[in-house]
Enzyme design. Structure first.
Site, PDB file in Angstrom:
ATOM      1  N   GLY A   9       0.854  -1.191   0.000  1.00  0.00           N
ATOM      2  CA  GLY A   9       0.000   0.000   0.000  1.00  0.00           C
ATOM      3  C   GLY A   9       0.890   1.242   0.000  1.00  0.00           C
ATOM      4  O   GLY A   9       2.098   1.150  -0.259  1.00  0.00           O
ATOM      5  N   ALA A  10       0.295   2.376   0.337  1.00  0.00           N
ATOM      6  CA  ALA A  10       1.037   3.632   0.247  1.00  0.00           C
ATOM      7  C   ALA A  10       2.263   3.640   1.176  1.00  0.00           C
ATOM      8  O   ALA A  10       3.391   3.890   0.731  1.00  0.00           O
ATOM      9  CB  ALA A  10       0.098   4.787   0.582  1.00  0.00           C
ATOM     10  N   ALA A 128       1.346   9.271   2.474  1.00  0.00           N
ATOM     11  CA  ALA A 128       1.572   8.919   1.070  1.00  0.00           C
ATOM     12  C   ALA A 128       0.265   8.462   0.444  1.00  0.00           C
ATOM     13  O   ALA A 128      -0.649   8.034   1.140  1.00  0.00           O
ATOM     14  CB  ALA A 128       2.609   7.800   0.991  1.00  0.00           C
ATOM     15  N   LYS A 184      -3.065   8.434  18.279  1.00  0.00           N
ATOM     16  CA  LYS A 184      -3.330   8.440  16.833  1.00  0.00           C
ATOM     17  C   LYS A 184      -4.744   7.936  16.555  1.00  0.00           C
ATOM     18  O   LYS A 184      -5.455   8.456  15.702  1.00  0.00           O
ATOM     19  CB  LYS A 184      -2.279   7.561  16.137  1.00  0.00           C
ATOM     20  CG  LYS A 184      -2.476   7.363  14.644  1.00  0.00           C
ATOM     21  CD  LYS A 184      -1.368   7.973  13.824  1.00  0.00           C
ATOM     22  CE  LYS A 184      -1.677   8.078  12.340  1.00  0.00           C
ATOM     23  NZ  LYS A 184      -1.359   6.896  11.593  1.00  0.00           N
TER      24      LYS A 184
HETATM   25  O1  PAF Z   1      -5.415   7.640   8.091  1.00  0.00           O
HETATM   26  C1  PAF Z   1      -5.051   8.762   7.720  1.00  0.00           C
HETATM   27  O2  PAF Z   1      -5.363   9.231   6.614  1.00  0.00           O
HETATM   28  C2  PAF Z   1      -4.119   9.587   8.603  1.00  0.00           C
HETATM   29  O3  PAF Z   1      -3.801   8.843   9.735  1.00  0.00           O
HETATM   30  C3  PAF Z   1      -4.671  10.977   8.995  1.00  0.00           C
HETATM   31  C4  PAF Z   1      -3.938  11.474  10.218  1.00  0.00           C
HETATM   32  C5  PAF Z   1      -6.141  10.971   9.276  1.00  0.00           C
HETATM   33  C6  PAF Z   1      -4.320  11.995   7.939  1.00  0.00           C
HETATM   34  O4  PAF Z   1      -4.921  11.775   6.700  1.00  0.00           O
END
Ligand code: PAF
Length: 307
Positions: A9-10, A128, A184
């Site tokens: 993936g990215a 990414a 997170k």
């Molecule tokens: O999952 C995601 O895309 C990233 O963790 C976040 C922080 C929401 C930024 O796009």
């Protein structure tokens, strides 16, 4: 150092390119044979903030790879169990296994299957977007933090720290990775589902009062669960933090929005769905997270009918 990245993936592709340009022996393990062959033939290209052209070895058969020093898991969370069970000869008693995935639940799966002494968890603020298999746009730079899921010292796992830093990915260690994973998770619980439902970029979520309010409610519920679990977050004000991440990643499509646009399964069960499960076990209401989970599941289950 012999390293296998599971999942092109990215983030997996970005990581493979960074490691390969520093002459590490890198394998990319993909569950799809055809895609693995394609990436192996065409190589990897990184565009955007970093430019890299690199060759990596690819396969869908773990037995082709053999014993590795480190395995880095970058698959979607719902594939963790299947991916790690298929690693076979890659993972011996001295192989370190690092998860750099979104959401909660992955470390528990790895600890149960591999054993906690070999498992490390991490979060990355690198961003990414996959353009096509093997080609990725590097859209955001940030630090990567790794740590053991137990209270034990990092010990030989320091080699991973060195590996990532030498490859150009600024990485540090922490003694409390759970705190970072939850910090997170709360950000993801506020941004991902709402952006995927509204199809708005992260930054645009702040322009619409109703979306902003929903985000605040989802985050407050998640933060309440974390507080009850005595998890120390790495910011004081979760709502302010989520809004600042929206601003900082304003032009990004969240990973869940990218999944929905590609009509792919999302990580909802490991993000808002996980908050709901934890909330239930602690008797904390998580109505907004439950609604978001149900809406995303409806979107996933109706891809066939959508225009
Ligand atoms: O999952 C995601 O895309 C990233 O963790 C976040 C922080 C929401 C930024 O796009």
């Amino acid at each position: 150092m012999k390293v296998t990245i599971i999942g092109p993936g990215a983030i997996g592709t970005l990581l493979a390119a960074f490691l390969a340009r520093k002459n590490n022996e890198v394998w990319l393990l993909d569950k799809y044979t055809e895609r693995a062959l394609k990436i192996g033939k065409g190589g990897i290209r990184v565009e955007g903030l970093t430019k890299i052209n690199a060759k990596v070895k690819t396969t869908s058969e773990a037995k082709e790879i053999g014993h590795q020093d480190a395995v880095i898991l970058c698959v979607k969370s719902y594939d963790t169990e299947e991916a790690i069970k298929k690693t076979g000869a890659l993972v011996k008693e001295d192989t370190l296994v690092l998860t750099l995935q979104n959401g909660i639940g992955n470390t528990q799966i790895l600890n149960d299957i591999i054993g906690e002494d070999q498992v490390l968890a991490g979060i990355t603020s690198q961003a990414a977007t996959i353009i096509r298999p093997g080609v990725v746009r590097h859209t955001g730079k940030g630090e990567t933090v790794i740590g053991r899921t137990t209270k034990k010292p990092l010990g030989r796992a320091r080699v991973l720290l060195e590996l990532l830093n030498k490859a150009g990915m600024p990485t540090r260690t922490t003694k409390d990775i759970n705190s970072l994973i939850w910090s997170k998770l709360i950000i993801n619980s506020g941004i991902n589902a709402i952006s995927a439902i509204t199809r708005l970029k992260n930054g645009a979520l702040l322009d619409y009062p109703a979306a902003r309010e929903l985000m605040r409610q989802a985050v407050s519920e998640a933060a309440r669960v974390a507080k009850r679990k005595r998890i120390r977050l790495n910011y004081d004000d979760p709502i302010q933090k989520v809004e600042s991440v929206c601003k900082a990643s304003g032009e990004n499509l969240s990973s869940m929005l990218q999944d929905v646009l590609r009509k792919k399964k999302t990580e909802i069960d490991f993000i808002n769905g996980a908050i709901v499960r934890q909330g239930k076990s602690l008797n904390i209401a998580t109505t907004v997270n439950e609604t978001l989970t149900n809406l995303i599941k409806t979107i996933e289950n109706s891809y066939q009918q959508q225009q």
